[in-house]
Design an enzyme around this catalytic site. Structure first.
Site, mmCIF file in Angstrom:
data_model
loop_
_atom_site.group_PDB
_atom_site.id
_atom_site.type_symbol
_atom_site.label_atom_id
_atom_site.label_comp_id
_atom_site.label_asym_id
_atom_site.label_seq_id
_atom_site.Cartn_x
_atom_site.Cartn_y
_atom_site.Cartn_z
ATOM 1 N N SER A 133 -21.502 1.622 16.877
ATOM 2 C CA SER A 133 -21.026 2.636 17.660
ATOM 3 C C SER A 133 -21.809 3.846 17.836
ATOM 4 O O SER A 133 -21.129 4.913 17.839
ATOM 5 C CB SER A 133 -19.362 2.675 17.306
ATOM 6 O OG SER A 133 -18.786 1.732 17.456
ATOM 7 N N HIS A 169 -27.171 24.584 -2.882
ATOM 8 C CA HIS A 169 -26.552 23.287 -2.847
ATOM 9 C C HIS A 169 -26.643 22.567 -1.796
ATOM 10 O O HIS A 169 -26.861 22.916 -0.694
ATOM 11 C CB HIS A 169 -24.792 23.895 -2.801
ATOM 12 C CG HIS A 169 -23.965 22.521 -2.684
ATOM 13 N ND1 HIS A 169 -23.591 21.807 -3.974
ATOM 14 C CD2 HIS A 169 -23.439 22.052 -1.453
ATOM 15 C CE1 HIS A 169 -22.759 20.749 -3.487
ATOM 16 N NE2 HIS A 169 -22.625 20.905 -2.043
ATOM 17 N N SER A 171 -25.562 18.425 -0.074
ATOM 18 C CA SER A 171 -24.710 17.313 -0.164
ATOM 19 C C SER A 171 -24.449 16.555 1.169
ATOM 20 O O SER A 171 -25.038 17.180 2.081
ATOM 21 C CB SER A 171 -23.285 17.892 -0.574
ATOM 22 O OG SER A 171 -22.596 18.855 0.243
ATOM 23 N N GLY A 173 -21.670 15.024 2.164
ATOM 24 C CA GLY A 173 -20.223 14.951 2.533
ATOM 25 C C GLY A 173 -19.707 13.859 2.639
ATOM 26 O O GLY A 173 -18.750 13.545 3.595
ATOM 27 N N ARG A 174 -20.121 12.784 2.190
ATOM 28 C CA ARG A 174 -19.419 11.299 2.352
ATOM 29 C C ARG A 174 -18.625 11.028 1.452
ATOM 30 O O ARG A 174 -18.739 11.445 0.451
ATOM 31 C CB ARG A 174 -20.773 10.470 2.372
ATOM 32 C CG ARG A 174 -21.743 10.690 3.643
ATOM 33 C CD ARG A 174 -22.699 9.633 3.859
ATOM 34 N NE ARG A 174 -22.497 8.305 4.257
ATOM 35 C CZ ARG A 174 -23.143 7.376 4.279
ATOM 36 N NH1 ARG A 174 -24.287 7.180 4.121
ATOM 37 N NH2 ARG A 174 -22.687 6.167 4.823
ATOM 38 N N SER A 179 -21.279 9.097 -1.669
ATOM 39 C CA SER A 179 -21.559 10.605 -1.670
ATOM 40 C C SER A 179 -22.440 11.061 -2.710
ATOM 41 O O SER A 179 -22.666 10.346 -3.599
ATOM 42 C CB SER A 179 -20.289 10.875 -2.350
ATOM 43 O OG SER A 179 -20.199 12.329 -2.804
ATOM 44 N N ASN A 183 -27.151 20.632 -7.150
ATOM 45 C CA ASN A 183 -27.201 22.004 -7.139
ATOM 46 C C ASN A 183 -28.466 22.231 -7.633
ATOM 47 O O ASN A 183 -29.003 21.847 -8.929
ATOM 48 C CB ASN A 183 -25.969 22.677 -7.960
ATOM 49 C CG ASN A 183 -24.706 22.283 -7.166
ATOM 50 O OD1 ASN A 183 -24.629 22.510 -5.976
ATOM 51 N ND2 ASN A 183 -24.013 21.855 -8.100
ATOM 52 N N ASP A 211 -22.388 12.691 -12.082
ATOM 53 C CA ASP A 211 -23.623 12.571 -11.504
ATOM 54 C C ASP A 211 -23.487 11.522 -10.407
ATOM 55 O O ASP A 211 -23.628 10.145 -10.839
ATOM 56 C CB ASP A 211 -24.571 12.721 -12.429
ATOM 57 C CG ASP A 211 -25.922 13.085 -12.055
ATOM 58 O OD1 ASP A 211 -26.002 12.944 -10.825
ATOM 59 O OD2 ASP A 211 -26.792 13.395 -12.740
#
Length: 297
Positions: A133, A169, A171, A173-174, A179, A183, A211
């Protein structure tokens, strides 16, 4: 999470002030052709006040990006953060990078130092993959708070122009198990010699209680070097990362930005190594991309 929330609140606050203080276009269209001092407002004649939104890292859209080895089943040294099923990713996708900064404080420490708030976002979009998709494969978010102190130390025909440190930082965001975040405290030393700009950026990773990517510095590295050069509206820059304690690991990204018509500029990008995205931190691949550039180092 509190770390990210703090930066997001500060960044939103800065955005509310921009409409009252913005005096120039948001995006600088010739970053390398500008001096390093102008980019970071190091000299008194370049100081332009606080809460103006300007470009930070390069801004570009790569409509066509090819990968030699798509990461279809990401894994981590922490087994809880390893994918259980493979995804059928296309070798071709689109990549977008947006990056802005705004000055929060000006004239600290004898009227010279500044504090900047920056935000960079990278998106990897499987736009040619109908079976998934046309989903975004990976999004990386990178807020940082940057302290910059100007220098003017002559060396090797040019000048060391700045030093400083940032709290960073990053990331994706998953959700669990994909995820990824880390940092860092990043130090920097900036050098300028006519059309050359060099930035040396070693970092120290902060410890994480849970971690998600234990060996990230072993693969991505403990620092990076950015080198930019401009010649007659042709711009070249490279980003090199490598761990300090081993031979294997690291990456190199080569970029060539060239004029097309008017202010429209093409962008060619080559990448080889580990960590093009956070979820790929321990995955090696080679990528080639072609697109449009809006702002560069």
């Amino acid at each position: 999470m509190k770390f990210l929330q703090m930066f997001c609140l500060l960044f939103c606050f800065s955005l509310t002030s921009i409409s009252q203080t913005l005096e120039e276009p948001m995006v600088q269209t010739d970053i390398i052709s500008k001096s390093y001092s102008q980019q970071w407002e190091l000299d008194s004649i370049h100081k332009k006040g606080t809460f103006r939104l300007v470009s930070h890292k390069p801004i570009y859209i790569t409509a066509g990006r090819w990968s030699s080895n798509p990461n279809e089943k990401p894994y981590s040294e922490n087994p809880e953060y390893s994918a259980t099923e493979a995804q059928d990713f296309n070798r071709y996708e689109a990549k977008l990078q947006l990056s802005f900064k705004t000055k929060l404080l000006q004239g600290l420490f004898w009227g010279k130092a500044d504090v900047w708030l920056a935000y960079t976002q990278r998106a990897y979009w499987q736009i040619y993959n109908k079976d998934l998709s046309r989903a975004f494969r990976e999004l990386n978010y990178e807020p940082e708070l940057i302290f910059v102190y100007p220098l003017k130390i002559k060396a090797f025909g040019g000048y060391f122009r700045s030093t400083g440190v940032s709290v960073n930082h990053e990331s994706n965001g998953r959700d669990f198990p994909l995820s990824r975040s880390w940092n860092r405290i990043i130090f920097h030393l900036g050098y300028e010699n006519e059309n050359w700009i060099v930035s040396i950026n070693p970092w120290i990773r902060s410890a994480d209680t849970d971690d998600e990517n234990p060996a990230i510095t072993k693969f991505i590295g403990n620092g990076e070097v950015n080198v930019g050069y401009s010649y007659n509206r042709h711009e070249f820059y490279t980003i090199i990362r490598h761990p300090f304690d081993r031979i294997k690991g690291g990456s190199i990204q080569l970029n060539y930005v060239f004029p097309m018509k008017g202010h429209l500029r093409g962008h060619f990008q080559f990448f080889h190594g580990y960590g093009e995205t956070l979820v790929d931190y321990n995955h090696s691949q080679t990528t080639l991309g072609i697109g449009i550039s809006f702002a560069n180092w």
